[in-house]
Design a protein around this motif. Structure first.
Motif, PDB file in Angstrom:
ATOM      1  N   ALA A 123       0.828  -1.205   0.000  1.00 55.34           N
ATOM      2  CA  ALA A 123       0.000   0.000   0.000  1.00 55.34           C
ATOM      3  C   ALA A 123       0.866   1.260   0.000  1.00 55.34           C
ATOM      4  N   LEU A 124       1.919   1.261   0.803  1.00 55.42           N
ATOM      5  CA  LEU A 124       2.786   2.432   0.915  1.00 55.42           C
ATOM      6  C   LEU A 124       3.370   2.817  -0.439  1.00 55.42           C
ATOM      7  N   ILE A 125       3.916   1.848  -1.162  1.00 54.95           N
ATOM      8  CA  ILE A 125       4.562   2.153  -2.434  1.00 54.95           C
ATOM      9  C   ILE A 125       3.533   2.579  -3.472  1.00 54.95           C
ATOM     10  N   HIS A 126       2.397   1.898  -3.525  1.00 55.15           N
ATOM     11  CA  HIS A 126       1.342   2.319  -4.459  1.00 55.15           C
ATOM     12  C   HIS A 126       0.836   3.728  -4.133  1.00 55.15           C
ATOM     13  N   PHE A 127       0.784   4.070  -2.836  1.00 51.05           N
ATOM     14  CA  PHE A 127       0.319   5.400  -2.446  1.00 51.05           C
ATOM     15  C   PHE A 127       1.198   6.485  -3.069  1.00 51.05           C
ATOM     16  N   TYR A 128       2.509   6.316  -2.970  1.00 49.67           N
ATOM     17  CA  TYR A 128       3.393   7.321  -3.549  1.00 49.67           C
ATOM     18  C   TYR A 128       3.340   7.301  -5.073  1.00 49.67           C
ATOM     19  N   LEU A 129       3.210   6.134  -5.670  1.00 48.94           N
ATOM     20  CA  LEU A 129       3.117   6.060  -7.132  1.00 48.94           C
ATOM     21  C   LEU A 129       1.894   6.809  -7.648  1.00 48.94           C
ATOM     22  N   VAL A 130       0.736   6.594  -7.038  1.00 46.18           N
ATOM     23  CA  VAL A 130      -0.477   7.224  -7.551  1.00 46.18           C
ATOM     24  C   VAL A 130      -0.435   8.731  -7.364  1.00 46.18           C
ATOM     25  N   ASN A 131       0.211   9.197  -6.296  1.00 43.88           N
ATOM     26  CA  ASN A 131       0.281  10.641  -6.071  1.00 43.88           C
ATOM     27  C   ASN A 131       1.322  11.322  -6.936  1.00 43.88           C
ATOM     28  N   LEU A 132       2.240  10.553  -7.492  1.00 45.54           N
ATOM     29  CA  LEU A 132       3.211  11.118  -8.425  1.00 45.54           C
ATOM     30  C   LEU A 132       2.785  10.970  -9.875  1.00 45.54           C
ATOM     31  N   PHE A 133       2.260   9.789 -10.243  1.00 46.99           N
ATOM     32  CA  PHE A 133       2.017   9.466 -11.644  1.00 46.99           C
ATOM     33  C   PHE A 133       0.537   9.423 -12.025  1.00 46.99           C
ATOM     34  N   GLY A 134      -0.378   9.575 -11.075  1.00 51.39           N
ATOM     35  CA  GLY A 134      -1.799   9.460 -11.408  1.00 51.39           C
ATOM     36  C   GLY A 134      -2.196   8.006 -11.562  1.00 51.39           C
ATOM     37  N   ASP A 135      -3.023   7.707 -12.530  1.00 54.76           N
ATOM     38  CA  ASP A 135      -3.463   6.329 -12.758  1.00 54.76           C
ATOM     39  C   ASP A 135      -2.249   5.445 -13.048  1.00 54.76           C
TER      40      ASP A 135
END
Length: 457
Positions: A148-160
């Motif tokens: 969850a942590l890594i996906h959280f940062y990915l979505v806030n940087l790259f969007g979908d």
């Protein structure tokens, strides 16, 4: 019998390594071991596989001390860069990221490698025949938190982005992007499951492995970002109510020390005597520096604010003054490590609950939480009264409290709809499409299901 002997020999070597190491994150399992079923039949080796992921998070990618904490500070309005135009970091400062950027490619690849490792651990532990149910829960809970942590940062940087929950490369190589809303739904589900599995206590005591309240702290942040304000307030309260574990440090110089009671989760250094990458980068002793806090940011503090005197330091050459973040006090090794890289701490939970309460119309409660942070910093109580005034005061307080910590300023300006308003005035290269990063071009080439590219790139 041969397999048993091999396993016992491996475990003996592993235990010897543990004894010789100052830090659990030194126990670096070879990649060839990660998918070996025998690893997940023993708690010690399964734990080594898990803690190896933490060491990778500390050493590589977005959450490395030279990743988001540094690059997003210069991407927004926290730091000025004095690097050469050819430096990869200069693209962040100039807001000129490209799909071919090596840093963007690295963050993406490393993130999904860390997610793969977490998924591999989840699958291995689920299929284990020897691990106890209690051990399975703890290991899976931590792996779900990491995912969850890594996906959280990915979505806030790259969007979908793809939300990856399995290890089958045939599926993962062609996986499409998931909508941001569905990503948040997945984040919430993973963190709820992690919270139900993780213990309330820390093991070891230095808060270097997440417990139940670490998962709930991230869940509070996720709910806040997803505009689920009742849930955000409840999760933050669940953490804040654990007064036996957590409290605000009254002395600001104690906040980022290893044994701080304010810490919810931190990344342990690799070796005895090592401190943080952030300290080695942010702190400088002569100028011109590589990075320095902007004068606008430094001057935004009240002279009475203890964060200005305790968390900011200055260096001068008699003609120019530069300022640097001084939350971490050590820029090199010490006889024993005194600081680890703090990822979650209690002050953020007060600010999360304040913001959630303000949106819910509980203005008195919002002011109360905001004042906890202000009073610790030597300031008087907020004068904000209306909902709009309180929310603006919270955004400002987050700027002062959370600067140089992973991603907060960029994500906060985005959430508050203030990116263009604030950054266009101070960043000549800024445009509204910079609110999300480009998908790496070679990823688009390899997997057309990731198309289209984000707008502006």
């Amino acid at each position: 019998m041969k397999n048993l002997i091999t396993k016992l020999l491996y475990l003996a070597g592993f235990l010897l390594l543990l004894i010789s190491c100052d830090s659990f994150v030194e126990t670096d399992l070879p990649k060839s071991q990660l998918n070996n079923e025998a690893v997940f039949e023993d708690y010690a080796t399964a734990t080594a596989a898990l803690t190896d992921i933490y060491s990778k998070i500390r050493d590589n990618g977005m959450l490395n001390g030279n990743g988001i904490p540094v690059q997003l500070g210069s991407y927004t309005d926290e730091t000025d860069s004095f690097q050469s135009p050819s430096s990869p970091s200069e693209a962040f400062y100039q807001n000129r990221l490209l799909p071919s950027s090596p840093t963007i490619q690295d963050w993406w690849n490393v993130a999904y490698n860390q997610i793969y490792a977490a998924n591999s651990l989840i699958e291995g532990v689920q299929n284990s025949k020897n691990l106890s149910e209690q051990n399975k829960k703890q290991l899976q809970g931590e792996a779900l938190f990491i995912r969850a942590l890594i996906h959280f940062y990915l979505v806030n940087l790259f969007g979908d982005i793809p939300y990856v929950i399995e290890t089958d490369y045939r599926n993962n190589s062609k996986i499409p992007r998931t909508s941001t809303q569905n990503i948040y739904n997945n984040l919430i589900a993973d963190l709820q499951n992690a919270s139900s599995m993780l213990p309330e206590t820390y093991s070891p005591a230095q808060r270097v492995r997440p417990n139940k309240f670490t998962a709930r702290a991230l869940l509070a942040r996720v709910y806040l970002y997803n505009n689920q304000f009742t849930e955000a307030a409840n999760e933050a309260s669940a953490v804040l109510n654990q007064t036996g574990l957590f409290s605000l440090e009254p002395d600001l110089d104690q906040v980022f020390l290893i044994n701080s009671r304010e810490t919810i989760w931190q990344l342990q250094s690799a070796n005895a005597g090592e401190n943080t990458v952030e300290g080695s980068i942010f702190i400088f002793v002569s100028g011109p520096p590589v990075l320095a806090l902007t004068e606008n940011f430094v001057n935004s503090f009240s002279a009475a604010d203890l964060r200005k005197s305790n968390w900011i330091n200055s260096v001068t050459d008699d003609s120019t003054i530069w300022y640097h973040a001084f939350k971490y006090k050590e820029r090199s090794n010490t006889p024993a490590s005194v600081e680890y890289s703090v990822q979650f701490r209690l002050a953020e939970q007060y600010l999360i609950r304040a913001e959630a309460r303000a949106h819910l119309g509980n203005l008195g409660g919002a002011r109360e939480d905001l004042n906890k942070i202000r009073e610790r910093s030597g300031l008087g109580q907020t004068t904000a009264q209306s909902q709009t005034e309180i929310l603006n005061a919270i955004l400002q307080e987050r700027r002062w409290e959370l600067f140089s910590e992973p991603g907060h300023r960029f994500f906060d300006l985005k959430r508050f709809g203030q990116l263009d308003n604030i950054l266009s005035a101070v960043k000549p290269g800024w445009n509204s499409e910079d609110r999300i990063f480009p998908i790496p071009q070679n990823e688009l080439n390899a997997n057309p299901n990731l198309l289209p590219q984000n707008p502006g790139y």
